[in-house]
Motif scaffolding. Structure first.
Motif, PDB file in Angstrom:
ATOM      1  N   TYR A 179      10.455   8.784  -4.594  1.00  0.00           N
ATOM      2  CA  TYR A 179       9.895   8.372  -5.888  1.00  0.00           C
ATOM      3  C   TYR A 179       9.753   9.569  -6.826  1.00  0.00           C
ATOM      4  O   TYR A 179       9.975   9.447  -8.023  1.00  0.00           O
ATOM      5  N   GLU A 195       8.356   7.878   1.173  1.00  0.00           N
ATOM      6  CA  GLU A 195       8.783   7.280  -0.093  1.00  0.00           C
ATOM      7  C   GLU A 195       8.359   8.127  -1.287  1.00  0.00           C
ATOM      8  O   GLU A 195       9.041   8.138  -2.313  1.00  0.00           O
ATOM      9  N   ALA A 196       7.243   8.838  -1.178  1.00  0.00           N
ATOM     10  CA  ALA A 196       6.783   9.687  -2.281  1.00  0.00           C
ATOM     11  C   ALA A 196       7.830  10.733  -2.641  1.00  0.00           C
ATOM     12  O   ALA A 196       8.009  11.056  -3.819  1.00  0.00           O
ATOM     13  N   THR A 221       4.332   6.116   3.152  1.00  0.00           N
ATOM     14  CA  THR A 221       3.827   6.653   1.887  1.00  0.00           C
ATOM     15  C   THR A 221       4.379   8.046   1.625  1.00  0.00           C
ATOM     16  O   THR A 221       4.896   8.319   0.535  1.00  0.00           O
ATOM     17  N   LEU A 271       1.835   3.415   7.804  1.00  0.00           N
ATOM     18  CA  LEU A 271       1.436   3.485   6.396  1.00  0.00           C
ATOM     19  C   LEU A 271       1.537   4.910   5.857  1.00  0.00           C
ATOM     20  O   LEU A 271       2.109   5.141   4.786  1.00  0.00           O
ATOM     21  N   ILE A 272       1.020   5.864   6.601  1.00  0.00           N
ATOM     22  CA  ILE A 272       1.086   7.268   6.160  1.00  0.00           C
ATOM     23  C   ILE A 272       2.534   7.745   6.113  1.00  0.00           C
ATOM     24  O   ILE A 272       2.951   8.399   5.154  1.00  0.00           O
ATOM     25  N   GLY A 326       0.774   3.986  -2.961  1.00  0.00           N
ATOM     26  CA  GLY A 326       0.478   5.370  -2.595  1.00  0.00           C
ATOM     27  C   GLY A 326       1.658   6.285  -2.851  1.00  0.00           C
ATOM     28  O   GLY A 326       1.486   7.423  -3.313  1.00  0.00           O
ATOM     29  N   GLY A 327       2.859   5.793  -2.574  1.00  0.00           N
ATOM     30  CA  GLY A 327       4.065   6.590  -2.807  1.00  0.00           C
ATOM     31  C   GLY A 327       4.290   6.867  -4.279  1.00  0.00           C
ATOM     32  O   GLY A 327       4.712   7.965  -4.660  1.00  0.00           O
ATOM     33  N   SER A 340      10.671  -1.241   6.472  1.00  0.00           N
ATOM     34  CA  SER A 340       9.400  -1.509   7.151  1.00  0.00           C
ATOM     35  C   SER A 340       9.616  -2.051   8.561  1.00  0.00           C
ATOM     36  O   SER A 340       8.731  -1.941   9.411  1.00  0.00           O
ATOM     37  N   LEU A 344       0.825  -1.210   0.000  1.00  0.00           N
ATOM     38  CA  LEU A 344       0.000   0.000   0.000  1.00  0.00           C
ATOM     39  C   LEU A 344       0.856   1.256   0.000  1.00  0.00           C
ATOM     40  O   LEU A 344       0.544   2.232  -0.694  1.00  0.00           O
ATOM     41  N   ALA A 345       1.931   1.236   0.774  1.00  0.00           N
ATOM     42  CA  ALA A 345       2.828   2.388   0.827  1.00  0.00           C
ATOM     43  C   ALA A 345       3.542   2.582  -0.503  1.00  0.00           C
ATOM     44  O   ALA A 345       3.769   3.719  -0.927  1.00  0.00           O
ATOM     45  N   ILE A 346       3.886   1.499  -1.168  1.00  0.00           N
ATOM     46  CA  ILE A 346       4.541   1.603  -2.481  1.00  0.00           C
ATOM     47  C   ILE A 346       3.590   2.214  -3.493  1.00  0.00           C
ATOM     48  O   ILE A 346       3.950   3.154  -4.210  1.00  0.00           O
TER      49      ILE A 346
END
Length: 181
Positions: A78, A74-75, A71, A67-68, A6-7, A135, A2-4
């Motif tokens: 990315y 990593e955003a 995300t 998670l937030i 969303g990121g 993680s 999910l983090a990947i």
């Protein structure tokens, strides 16, 4: 996962904001990316676990905090990868696409991004592997990740070699399956 996902979505938006000609949007995205990239991940996790609940007046929970944090963190990385990939495509490609009558959105989707993907995928895969390994930092806020559960099992059964071998095998599996992508 999910983090990947969303990121990548947020990172793509940030990359497009940084490349936009609208100065306030570009400055905001640049400031966000530079700020987040200069802060350790564990601090971002702590912020979302301890400070954000104080600001909003209710607890978020360790899963959503992690998670937030993952995300948003990593955003930023990315977005730099995606921005560099987009900038690696020759400007003549977009000029040629505009010359044949494509709209700016079509130029991005049909010409720029497909060519940029060959530059984007290798570092993006590496960053995804970093997230997989990072993680385990979620343990700091009480989220029971795989390593902490395995350590509890090791402590209860005394089978440390098997437990560590299992941890290594799982991380190896995730690393190889992500790299195969």
């Amino acid at each position: 996962l999910l983090a990947i996902l969303g990121g990548i979505v947020l990172g793509t938006l940030l990359a497009l904001m940084r490349l936009s000609g609208f100065l306030p949007l570009s400055l905001f995205a640049s400031g966000y990316v530079n700020l987040i990239r200069s802060i350790p991940l564990i601090l971002v996790i702590f912020w979302f676990y301890f400070l954000v609940p104080l600001a909003i007046g209710r607890p978020i929970g360790s899963f959503y905090s992690a998670l937030i944090a993952f995300t948003l963190f990593e955003a930023a990385y990315y977005s730099e990868i995606i921005r560099a990939g987009i900038q690696s495509v020759s400007h003549g490609q977009s000029e040629a696409a505009m010359a044949i009558g494509l709209k700016p959105g079509q130029v991005l989707n049909l010409v720029i991004l497909p060519q940029a993907l060959r530059v984007i995928i290798p570092p993006l895969t590496s960053q995804m592997l970093n997230l997989t390994k990072n993680s385990s930092l979620a343990v700091a806020i009480g989220f029971p990740d795989f390593v902490s559960v395995a350590n509890t099992t090791i402590n209860q059964t005394g089978q440390s070699i098997e437990g560590v071998a299992l941890i290594m095998a799982v991380y190896l599996f995730f690393s190889l399956s992500t790299s195969a992508f």
